[in-house]
Design an enzyme around this catalytic site. Sequence first.
Site, PDB file in Angstrom:
ATOM      1  N   ILE A 103       0.858  -1.202   0.000  1.00 55.08           N
ATOM      2  CA  ILE A 103       0.000   0.000   0.000  1.00 55.08           C
ATOM      3  C   ILE A 103       0.884   1.239   0.000  1.00 55.08           C
ATOM      4  O   ILE A 103       0.646   2.210  -0.691  1.00 55.08           O
ATOM      5  CB  ILE A 103      -0.933   0.050   1.231  1.00 55.08           C
ATOM      6  CG1 ILE A 103      -1.796  -1.211   1.320  1.00 55.08           C
ATOM      7  CG2 ILE A 103      -1.821   1.290   1.164  1.00 55.08           C
ATOM      8  CD1 ILE A 103      -2.700  -1.251   2.548  1.00 55.08           C
TER       9      ILE A 103
ATOM     10  N   ASP B 154       1.836  11.197  16.749  1.00 56.03           N
ATOM     11  CA  ASP B 154       1.958  11.444  15.311  1.00 56.03           C
ATOM     12  C   ASP B 154       0.579  11.633  14.680  1.00 56.03           C
ATOM     13  O   ASP B 154       0.293  11.099  13.617  1.00 56.03           O
ATOM     14  CB  ASP B 154       2.704  10.255  14.658  1.00 56.03           C
ATOM     15  CG  ASP B 154       3.306  10.616  13.302  1.00 56.03           C
ATOM     16  OD1 ASP B 154       3.439  11.822  12.997  1.00 56.03           O
ATOM     17  OD2 ASP B 154       3.642   9.694  12.538  1.00 56.03           O
TER      18      ASP B 154
ATOM     19  N   LYS C 173      -1.999  13.192  12.537  1.00 55.90           N
ATOM     20  CA  LYS C 173      -1.966  14.031  11.329  1.00 55.90           C
ATOM     21  C   LYS C 173      -3.020  13.509  10.365  1.00 55.90           C
ATOM     22  O   LYS C 173      -3.496  12.369  10.524  1.00 55.90           O
ATOM     23  CB  LYS C 173      -0.574  13.995  10.683  1.00 55.90           C
ATOM     24  CG  LYS C 173      -0.090  12.602  10.323  1.00 55.90           C
ATOM     25  CD  LYS C 173       1.318  12.641   9.750  1.00 55.90           C
ATOM     26  CE  LYS C 173       1.721  11.255   9.255  1.00 55.90           C
ATOM     27  NZ  LYS C 173       3.045  11.204   8.695  1.00 55.90           N
TER      28      LYS C 173
HETATM   29  P1  ATP Z   1       4.801   8.172   8.202  1.00 55.01           P
HETATM   30  O1  ATP Z   1       5.778   7.088   8.293  1.00 55.01           O
HETATM   31  O2  ATP Z   1       5.425   9.495   8.124  1.00 55.01           O
HETATM   32  O3  ATP Z   1       3.747   8.071   9.275  1.00 55.01           O
HETATM   33  P2  ATP Z   1       2.829   7.340   6.345  1.00 55.01           P
HETATM   34  O4  ATP Z   1       1.713   7.612   7.310  1.00 55.01           O
HETATM   35  O5  ATP Z   1       2.556   7.624   4.893  1.00 55.01           O
HETATM   36  O6  ATP Z   1       4.115   8.095   6.774  1.00 55.01           O
HETATM   37  P3  ATP Z   1       2.666   4.543   7.012  1.00 55.01           P
HETATM   38  O7  ATP Z   1       1.918   4.812   8.252  1.00 55.01           O
HETATM   39  O8  ATP Z   1       3.741   3.523   7.023  1.00 55.01           O
HETATM   40  O9  ATP Z   1       3.337   5.848   6.462  1.00 55.01           O
HETATM   41  O10 ATP Z   1       1.622   4.167   5.899  1.00 55.01           O
HETATM   42  C1  ATP Z   1       1.997   3.800   4.567  1.00 55.01           C
HETATM   43  C2  ATP Z   1       0.726   3.763   3.715  1.00 55.01           C
HETATM   44  O11 ATP Z   1      -0.154   2.746   4.212  1.00 55.01           O
HETATM   45  C3  ATP Z   1      -0.061   5.058   3.740  1.00 55.01           C
HETATM   46  O12 ATP Z   1      -0.525   5.304   2.426  1.00 55.01           O
HETATM   47  C4  ATP Z   1      -1.225   4.774   4.665  1.00 55.01           C
HETATM   48  O13 ATP Z   1      -2.364   5.525   4.282  1.00 55.01           O
HETATM   49  C5  ATP Z   1      -1.448   3.279   4.436  1.00 55.01           C
HETATM   50  N1  ATP Z   1      -2.030   2.617   5.617  1.00 55.01           N
HETATM   51  C6  ATP Z   1      -1.529   2.596   6.870  1.00 55.01           C
HETATM   52  N2  ATP Z   1      -2.308   1.887   7.714  1.00 55.01           N
HETATM   53  C7  ATP Z   1      -3.352   1.443   6.961  1.00 55.01           C
HETATM   54  C8  ATP Z   1      -4.529   0.671   7.243  1.00 55.01           C
HETATM   55  N3  ATP Z   1      -4.786   0.174   8.455  1.00 55.01           N
HETATM   56  N4  ATP Z   1      -5.384   0.421   6.219  1.00 55.01           N
HETATM   57  C9  ATP Z   1      -5.132   0.906   4.964  1.00 55.01           C
HETATM   58  N5  ATP Z   1      -4.053   1.633   4.647  1.00 55.01           N
HETATM   59  C10 ATP Z   1      -3.170   1.910   5.607  1.00 55.01           C
END
Ligand code: ATP
Length: 323
Positions: free
Chosen positions: A41, A155, A157
């Site tokens: 994703i 975090d 946001k």
């Molecule tokens: P950061 O590391 O700065 O928090 P981020 O929020 O983009 O950045 P991740 O939290 O690792 O990084 O998420 C990566 C991707 O996966 C993002 O596009 C996020 O929207 C998606 N994502 C995270 N958790 C879920 C979930 N439970 N269901 C669907 N998509 C998800």
Amino acid sequence: RSWPTRQNSKHLSHILDSLKRSSVLSEWDIPYEELEIQDLIGAGRFGRVFKGKWHGDVAIKVFNIETDNDLQLASFKTEVSMFRKTRHENLVLFMGACMKLPHLAIVTSLCKGKTLYDTVRDRRETLNMSRIVNIATQIAQGMGYLHAREILHKDLKSKNIFLENGKVVITDFGLFSVTKLIQYGERKDDTLAIPPGWLPYLAPEVITSLRATSQYTDSDLPFSQASDVYAFGTVWYELLVGDLPFKTQPAESIIWQVGKGLRQSPSNVQSRDAKDILMQCWKTQPDKRPQFSDLTQTLDRLPRKRLTRSPSTPLHLSRSAES
Ligand code: ATP
């Protein structure tokens, strides 16, 4: 026969504690082989998130943790033991974790909606004020629950908030550690890599504690319930304005302004009440900011009809309420 000394009994209780913790943790242990990992994703600061299957659709967060780093492994297990305490309809459902090296992963329900980040920027999306207040209320309720359980998000946001048929789902709570920060970009001594879009959510006491070093540990930054409330203020701003404060400005300038008590004010938002919430959340002194339970009540009392949402990004700065 000798009685246990105070030191012995302390040692014993420590062993009992860790035994208890590992038996509690084992209930949440998912064998990595049981997971069916599907499409990627996205990738964040600390690892990658995959769509997958485990008794249905799930999101699998796979962590990049150095296999020989005991401290990181311990902090991962602490985070997992905290997750099992989170049961609220506005928080992503924690299903379990893979806790055996080299596969460390967290398994949660898969959010199928759009993030709030994308929603507020989508011109086709009509966010009227009553919807904005409804979204903010759900966020405040989920966050109030986390704080009541003594868990900090650290975090919060708009990218970590999903909207699924009108329901808010908050993700990524408690996962922030400065290790993530260091893992963002290359590791170099005496540099601090700042992920894009991160600073507008950071409270002044956190921003002014940032140092150009790669030697941070999580406890070096003064995250608190009040710093989560500050981040909520930024999400409220995004809901009202459709973008981030200090949008086009370089990191140095944001750090300087926030440190000096300057905040961006949503000049095109007519309602004093809506601006008031923002200024309360963005107060310089952490103990002057409201709690999430106060915010839920304030949001509930807002006269929704008088509020209007601004379509453009304002440029005005204002002093934070008490400075
Ligand atoms: P950061 O590391 O700065 O928090 P981020 O929020 O983009 O950045 P991740 O939290 O690792 O990084 O998420 C990566 C991707 O996966 C993002 O596009 C996020 O929207 C998606 N994502 C995270 N958790 C879920 C979930 N439970 N269901 C669907 N998509 C998800």
